[in-house]
Each structure stands twice: as C-alpha cells, then as structure tokens.
Write an enzyme that holds these catalytic residues in place. Structure first.
Site, PDB file in Angstrom:
ATOM      1  N   LYS A 181       8.326  -7.625   0.339  1.00 19.66           N
ATOM      2  CA  LYS A 181       7.328  -7.851   1.391  1.00 19.66           C
ATOM      3  C   LYS A 181       7.618  -6.887   2.555  1.00 19.66           C
ATOM      4  O   LYS A 181       8.309  -5.898   2.362  1.00 19.66           O
ATOM      5  CB  LYS A 181       7.337  -9.312   1.836  1.00 19.66           C
ATOM      6  CG  LYS A 181       6.863 -10.259   0.741  1.00 19.66           C
ATOM      7  CD  LYS A 181       5.394 -10.054   0.442  1.00 19.66           C
ATOM      8  CE  LYS A 181       4.928 -10.917  -0.703  1.00 19.66           C
ATOM      9  NZ  LYS A 181       3.561 -10.579  -1.128  1.00 19.66           N
ATOM     10  N   GLY A 214       0.289  -3.726   3.953  1.00 21.04           N
ATOM     11  CA  GLY A 214       0.369  -3.568   2.503  1.00 21.04           C
ATOM     12  C   GLY A 214      -0.965  -3.895   1.846  1.00 21.04           C
ATOM     13  O   GLY A 214      -1.401  -3.214   0.907  1.00 21.04           O
ATOM     14  N   ASP A 274       3.535 -16.174   1.468  1.00 21.44           N
ATOM     15  CA  ASP A 274       3.806 -15.660   2.815  1.00 21.44           C
ATOM     16  C   ASP A 274       4.439 -16.711   3.727  1.00 21.44           C
ATOM     17  O   ASP A 274       4.793 -16.410   4.869  1.00 21.44           O
ATOM     18  CB  ASP A 274       2.501 -15.170   3.459  1.00 21.44           C
ATOM     19  CG  ASP A 274       1.958 -13.940   2.751  1.00 21.44           C
ATOM     20  OD1 ASP A 274       2.766 -13.216   2.130  1.00 21.44           O
ATOM     21  OD2 ASP A 274       0.739 -13.716   2.807  1.00 21.44           O
ATOM     22  N   SER A 323       0.043 -11.179  -8.277  1.00 19.98           N
ATOM     23  CA  SER A 323      -0.273 -10.481  -7.022  1.00 19.98           C
ATOM     24  C   SER A 323      -1.774 -10.407  -6.792  1.00 19.98           C
ATOM     25  O   SER A 323      -2.509  -9.779  -7.560  1.00 19.98           O
ATOM     26  CB  SER A 323       0.319  -9.069  -7.038  1.00 19.98           C
ATOM     27  OG  SER A 323      -0.253  -8.319  -5.987  1.00 19.98           O
ATOM     28  N   ARG A 356      12.579 -10.359   2.337  1.00 25.34           N
ATOM     29  CA  ARG A 356      12.560 -11.620   3.106  1.00 25.34           C
ATOM     30  C   ARG A 356      13.643 -12.591   2.667  1.00 25.34           C
ATOM     31  O   ARG A 356      14.074 -13.425   3.475  1.00 25.34           O
ATOM     32  CB  ARG A 356      11.179 -12.276   3.019  1.00 25.34           C
ATOM     33  CG  ARG A 356      10.167 -11.524   3.845  1.00 25.34           C
ATOM     34  CD  ARG A 356       8.848 -12.247   3.973  1.00 25.34           C
ATOM     35  NE  ARG A 356       7.998 -11.506   4.897  1.00 25.34           N
ATOM     36  CZ  ARG A 356       6.674 -11.513   4.892  1.00 25.34           C
ATOM     37  NH1 ARG A 356       6.028 -12.245   4.011  1.00 25.34           N
ATOM     38  NH2 ARG A 356       5.998 -10.815   5.778  1.00 25.34           N
ATOM     39  N   LYS A 382      -5.932 -13.131   7.774  1.00 28.08           N
ATOM     40  CA  LYS A 382      -5.711 -11.688   7.619  1.00 28.08           C
ATOM     41  C   LYS A 382      -6.337 -11.189   6.316  1.00 28.08           C
ATOM     42  O   LYS A 382      -7.032 -10.173   6.299  1.00 28.08           O
ATOM     43  CB  LYS A 382      -4.203 -11.420   7.642  1.00 28.08           C
ATOM     44  CG  LYS A 382      -3.813  -9.963   7.544  1.00 28.08           C
ATOM     45  CD  LYS A 382      -2.540  -9.671   8.292  1.00 28.08           C
ATOM     46  CE  LYS A 382      -1.294 -10.209   7.604  1.00 28.08           C
ATOM     47  NZ  LYS A 382      -0.761  -9.295   6.586  1.00 28.08           N
ATOM     48  N   SER A 383      -6.107 -11.909   5.229  1.00 29.20           N
ATOM     49  CA  SER A 383      -6.635 -11.460   3.936  1.00 29.20           C
ATOM     50  C   SER A 383      -8.154 -11.379   3.980  1.00 29.20           C
ATOM     51  O   SER A 383      -8.759 -10.415   3.507  1.00 29.20           O
ATOM     52  CB  SER A 383      -6.239 -12.454   2.841  1.00 29.20           C
ATOM     53  OG  SER A 383      -4.857 -12.455   2.663  1.00 29.20           O
TER      54      SER A 383
END
Ligand code: S3P
Length: 753
Positions: A652, A404, A625, A477, A656, A331-332
C-alpha cells in the site's frame, strides 16, 4: 550537499552567473571560483563582492586546470564562446565538465556541434528556471535558485558522471534538478516562459503607444502590474531567445491566437456560457498551479523534506469522542466519477466529491487531456464529458502524486487511447508495483513500458488495438479489476475478470449507472467493448475508510457516543463494520437508504469493551484500507487479535504491516509480525493501554491517522512524523479530530529534532 569541484569557471558574470557563484559560496563551497566576462568592471565587482577569486576578459588564460566550466552568456553569444573554448579545452583538468544556462536548448546544441564537431560527452546542457528583471553581477542573489527547477537536457551519450556533477552543482544551490529532451524543453519553455514574455512586452508596448498613455499608466492598477511585470526584462536577452526558439514560440503563439479569437467571439456574441467555461477552466487551472507553487500537502512534504523540515502531529493522551459529524467523500467513487464523467456523453454533476490530493490529481489529469471541469466548489463538480474518443493528448506527463488508484485505473483507460501518455507519481507511488496492471493489459494488446521491477513511471503507447481477455486475478484487487474493465471499454469483444475474493464494485455500479452493461456471474464480471457512456448525476457518500478512524476512536474510548452521517455502506466495503461488531462494538446503522446506486447510512457508535478475535479471511479484502485503524482497536481489545491473508498490506502507500508493527512496538503494545499478517495483544480495561512515543508514519496517511486516534488510550503524548499526506484522502482531518474531543497540535519542525 557539497560540491567537490576544485576550480569552477563561470563564463559570463551577469545576474545568472553571479548568483550561481553567490549560491555556491553561501553553500560553503571551498574551491576556487573564476569568472570570464567582456566587462572588466563586472569582474572587479564580482571580486569586491567576494563572489569570485579572480577573473579575466579573455577565456584562454582562465581555462587552465578548471574542473567545471559554466557557460552563462546570452544565447546568441554562445557560438563564439564555444568556439573559443574548443580551441583551449585541452588546458582544462582532464575530468573537466561543461554546462550552460541558456534558455533555449536546440540552438545551443547546434552551437556545440559547430564548435566541437559534436556534443562532447562532457557537455551537459542545462537551464535553471530562475531569473529576475534585474541584471548584472551587482544584483547577484544567493537564493535565486533555491526551490527552483533546473532542467538538464543531456544527449544519449552524455557521460553519466558529468550529469551527476552538474546535478550536484545545482542541488548545492538549493535547486530541484530534472531531465528532459532538448525538443521538449524548447516546446515547454516556449509556452510557459517565452509566450508570456512576448505577451507582456506586446501589451505594454501597445498601451504605451496610445495617446493617453500617461493617463492609462496612472490609472493602471494591480492587474496591469501583475500581468506586465516581466515586460521590464532585458530586451537584448529576449530578442535572442525569440530568435533562437522561433519555431516553438510561433507554434505557442498560434495556439494562443486561436484561444484569444474564440474568446473574442464569445465576448462579441455576448455568449456568457462560453466565457464562463473558459474563465472557470482557467481559474481552476490557476488555483491548481498556485497550490503547486505554495506546495500544499505532498508537495509541501516534498519541499519540507528538501528543507529538512516536516509536518508532525502531537496528540495529547486521552480525550473524548462525541458529536455528529460528516467525513469527506469517498475516494474510490470520487476518482471514478471524474473518469467516467469525462468519457461520457453529456454533463455529469457530481456532489460530495472528495477534495483531497488524490482525487484532485485525477481531476487535473483530465483537464490536461482537454476535459472542461468546473469546480470543485464545496464538493460540487461539473464534468463536461467528451465521449469515449474525445480525450486530447496531454502536453506533458500526467502526475498523480500519491494516488495508486489513479495510476492503476488510468493505465487501463489510457491504453485504449489513440495517443501516448506517461504516468508519474510521488516517491511512495514510484515504489509501488504496476506489473499487476501492465501484465494483463499487455495480454490485451497494450504496449506499456515501466521502470525496473514494473514500477512507475508508466509509458503507455497509444493507438494499439485492444482485444478482450479472460483474466484470473492473482490477487483480490479492485484497482486491477477496474483497470481491465476500463481498458475493456476500448477492446474488441468481451473482457472478463475473475476475482479470488469479492472486491469493491464501484466501477461496475457506476458503469451501469452510465448506461453501460456490465454482467456478473459468481466471481466473474465482464463487459463488451465499443459501447458508450451517458452522463448521469453522482452523489458521493462519505468515505467509510475515513469514517473508520472515528468508528475506532469511539469504539475504544469509554463514554463516547458518535454519529457519522451519510457513510457509504456498499457491501464490498463494510469489512470494518463486520470486524468491529465481531469484536463487540456497539455500532448501529441508522437511516439506511440508497443514493445514486450506492447504499448509505448514518453510523451510530457508542463505547463498549472490545475483545480480540481471529479476523475472518473473507473480510480482509472488504476492510483492506481499514487495518491500520483496526490494529488500534486490537491494541485496546482484551486478548489477542489475529490477522492472516493480508500480504496486500505490504504494497500500500507504505508497508502497512511493518509500519503498524513498528509503531505499536514503539508504544509498548505486544505484537508478532508475520509475512501476511500480525498478532496483536490488547490489554482491554478502561485505563491507558500503552505509553506515548514517537511514530514514523512513513508518509502514509492512514498510518498517521491511525496513531492519532491511538492517543485516546495512551498514557502519554504520541508524536507522529511525516503527516502531510493526510491531505491525500482526508482534508480537514485535524479539525474534525479536535471537534470530537482529541487534542492535536501540528508542528513543522527540523528533521531529527
Ligand atoms: C481501491 C482499491 C484498493 C484500495 C485502494 C482503493 C480502489 O486497492 O486499497 O485504497 O479505489 O479501487 P487494491 O485494489 O490494490 O486492493
């Protein structure tokens, strides 16, 4: 939703007004509904159909005591009706609210000013985007507004209580209510409604005038019918609309003519590439629109919630885990491939692109900024880069759904553009903190407005000169780091980011792959603004975050033996491998290689008993994640697993830590929740380690998938609520889960059932 209006007066009892009455009746509205219409027969029919209690051809006698007045007359009749209403409005209830349903708003606002001297605070202009080719009250349809949008265009001084009551009125009819400025409404409608009607009228008229019209219509097939359906609409109404929204329609028509002329030239010159580029762009835009119409995944979730329905997984206890599978693309990396491809010079070919909602939202946003993108076709995407300064202002706000990463990376990239943008997202994203990117971007000279508490939507003002900064990130981050590097591409001088712990470095790697120099020394990376990107092919590996669910599934299930092919094993992403190995997993990396600047391997995992560990704090950002799945590993390991330093998990897609603790407790797994972590006590052994139960995934894809695999060691079925968002990161999850040996049923059921 109950409408509390005691007496509603509908002025103009055609299809639109009649359907409003019908919808209110169907929703159980008990107050009186009156109607005014110049046609006494329409009133008689309305009464006969049970839609209205009484009516009149004159307005004044009906206004007495009404609390809500809905003006549903044609746009050009509005001025007369408003003038008449202004003269008798004092007879209405003191709290009376007025609204209208006109399809153009600027002219109606002018009528209001002419009639009342100003737009009164109790008047909320509105427009339900619904209609039919039929007309008259006889065609009234109680479902006409269900799942349709109603746009309200209040003024700055419109009474908020009046807006709330008009919202309630439409919500009761099943509509989704939004707000917009008058000018924007008229521009949007000119393009999405008025222009297509004009074209349909024109095409049918042109063909009908040709000599062979009978033959033409006889042979006309579905294409003609689909394209021209709306040419059957009410001519008078449309004449009025084009008169009222003249300027915006002409602007839309000019754009259309320019596009048509381009296409004509391509056809004339036999330029197949140009035709293909246009058709491909259009075809994908249409498919995307279709998916919005059909409301797949989070769209579907939203709609299902509106209907009181939701997607639930029911996962049978036990099962095996074996085979050879490939999970979808990272995804990233997928997000970044589109972003950098769009800003590059040249054509970027992407393979292995994740066709999940999140990365598709990024792709669509670039299309909206004028970038030609072909695909995805089975993971292949072709991005026709426009260069660092080639993006165009989008027509509306950019909606990034649940993503996000898209919102945070976009905020940096868009801060460097010459135009303004607005970024919005779904309910979950709207709760997530954006101050972490907005604050440092402001230090660079960006101008960004956020909603309260630094939440979305973000308004990014373009045309600001950015300057490089040195930023010490308060949290580890990758999204913040990437955001600042992307803004740094547009900034004067150096942009330096220091990270308190290593985070994923896909942005740096891909920038380097596109020929942009990025430096690193210890915990700091930096680049200088003003350079250019050169397109390069991208091969997206499988997402280790998606692979994780299967790694854990195999790790906890006796007898399992599974190979996950072509998984990205970037050192900044392999916390999950390190942690599982520390817990005793039998995990092997095979066929290690490098693909397009990212290391890749096949992961071979077999069952081995796990034991609880203290998770090393330095692994936390590298497995950020993966914790929902790792918590399931912990629940099946012997002894206690302790996690600390993971407060980021609270912001998140859901909190979570809380969501997992609640779910584990529901299954009967002992755990202790802390502000920055959790202790989980596992039972070990080979039998069922907990019971079944019902889990609330809180709309978070990773929570839903984690509890899916938990069923492998449960004593009874696990039901997981709110699962549609799995499509944001892992399309095809359900099929793969079944293929390796779990039993999963999808259920769309009533909420609370
Ligand atoms: C991501 C970074 C991480 C991660 C997210 C994807 C990225 O977020 O949780 O799923 O693509 O840069 P943070 O940077 O907020 O930790």
């Amino acid at each position: 939703m109950r409408v509390r209006e005691s007496r509603i007066l509908i002025v103009g009892l055609g299809l639109i007004g009649g359907s409003l009455a019908a919808a209110l009746r169907a929703a159980g509205h008990r107050g009186e509904i009156l109607a005014c219409d110049p046609d006494a027969d329409e009133i008689a029919r309305g009464i006969e159909m049970g839609l209205i209690d009484r009516g009149d051809t004159r307005l004044t006698p009906l206004v007495e005591g009404t609390s809500m007045i809905v003006l549903a007359v044609p746009v050009l009749a509005m001025r007369g009706v408003m003038t008449e209403l202004a003269a008798c409005l004092e007879r209405a209830a003191p709290e009376a609210v007025i609204t209208d349903v006109g399809s153009t708003k600027a002219t109606i606002r002018d009528c209001a000013v002419a009639a009342f001297g100003r737009v009164p605070p109790c008047l909320v202009l509105g427009h339900p985007i619904a209609g039919s080719e039929k007309s008259g009250v006889a065609a009234a349809d109680p479902g006409l507004y269900a799942r349709h949008k109603v746009i309200l265009t209040p003024e700055a001084d419109t009474d908020p209580a009046a807006i709330a009551r008009v919202r309630d009125l439409w919500t009761a009819c099943g509509a989704e209510v939004l707000e917009m400025e008058v000018a924007r409404h008229d521009q949007v409608l000119a393009r999405t409604s008025h222009l297509p009607h004009l074209l349909a009228f024109s095409l049918v008229d042109t063909l009908a005038r040709q000599d062979e019209r009978l033959a033409i219509f006889r042979y006309a097939a579905g294409g003609f019918r689909d394209f021209t359906r709306i040419a059957g609409s009410d001519p008078v109404m449309w004449r009025d609309i084009f008169a009222a929204n003249r300027e915006a329609v002409l602007a839309a028509l000019d754009d259309f003519e320019a596009g048509l002329a381009r296409l004509r030239r391509a056809v004339e010159a036999g330029d197949g590439d140009a035709m293909l580029a246009t058709f491909d762009r259009a075809s994908h835009a249409r498919h995307y629109f279709e998916s919005l119409l059909n409301q797949t995944s989070y769209q579907a979730e939203y709609q299902m919630q509106q209907d009181g329905k939701q997607l639930r997984y029911r996962v049978g206890p036990g099962g095996g885990v074996s085979g050879r599978i490939r999970v979808p693309g990272d995804k990233s990396i997928s997000h970044r491939s589109i972003m950098l491809g769009a800003l590059a010079e040249g054509v970027t070919e992407v393979k292995g692109f994740l066709e999940g909602e999140d990365s598709l939202a990024t792709l669509q946003a670039f299309r909206e900024m004028g970038v030609a993108i072909e695909g995805p076709h089975q993971g292949r995407v072709t991005v026709h880069g426009v260069g660092m300064h080639g993006l165009k202002p989008p027509a509306g706000s950019l909606y990034v759904g649940n993503a996000g990463t898209a919102m945070r990376l976009f905020s940096g990239l868009l801060a460097g553009q010459a135009f303004d943008t607005e970024l919005t997202g779904d309910a979950s994203l709207t709760k997530r903190p954006m101050g972490r990117v907005a604050d440092p971007l402001r230090l660079m000279g960006a101008e960004i407005d956020t909603a309260e508490g630094g939440r979305p939507p973000l308004h990014i003002h373009g045309g600001k000169a950015l300057k490089g900064i040195t930023y010490d990130m308060p949290m580890a981050s990758a999204q913040v780091k990437s955001c600042l590097l992307l803004a740094g591409l547009y900034a004067e001088g150096e942009t330096r980011v220091r990270e308190p712990a290593p985070t994923r470095d896909h942005t740096e790697r891909m920038l380097a792959g596109f020929g942009y120099e990025v430096h690193r020394e210890g915990d700091t990376c930096w680049l200088s603004g003003g350079g250019r990107l050169t397109a390069a092919p991208i091969d997206v590996p499988s997402d280790i975050s998606s692979a994780t669910f299967f790694l854990v599934a195999a790790a906890i299930t006796p007898g399992s033996d599974l190979v996950l092919e072509h998984v990205g094993i970037n050192p900044t992403r392999i916390g999950v491998i390190n942690i599982l190995e520390l817990m005793g997993a039998d995990l092997r990396l095979e066929n290690e290689r490098e693909v397009g600047g990212e290391p890749v391997a096949d992961l071979h995992i077999r069952y081995a008993p796990l034991h609880g560990i203290e998770i090393p704090v330095d692994q936390v950002p590298l497995a950020i994640d993966e914790f929902p799945a790792l918590f399931i590993a912990a629940a099946n390991a012997e002894g206690t697993t302790r996690l600390r330093g993971a407060e980021e998990l609270r912001v998140k897609e859901s909190d979570r830590l809380q969501a997992m603790a609640d779910g584990l407790t529901a299954l009967g797994v002992e755990n202790t929740l802390l502000p920055d972590g959790i202790d989980i006590v596992g039972r070990g052994g080979e039998g069922p380690n907990y019971g079944g139960g019902r889990i609330d995934s809180r709309g978070d894809h990773r929570i839903a998938m984690a509890f899916t695999i938990a069923a492998l060691r449960a004593g009874e079925e696990i039901g997981i609520d709110d699962c549609a968002n799995v499509a944001t990161s892992f399309p095809g999850f359900v099929d793969l889960v079944r293929r390796v040996g779990l039993s999963l049923r999808e259920e769309r059921d009533e909420e609370g059932a």
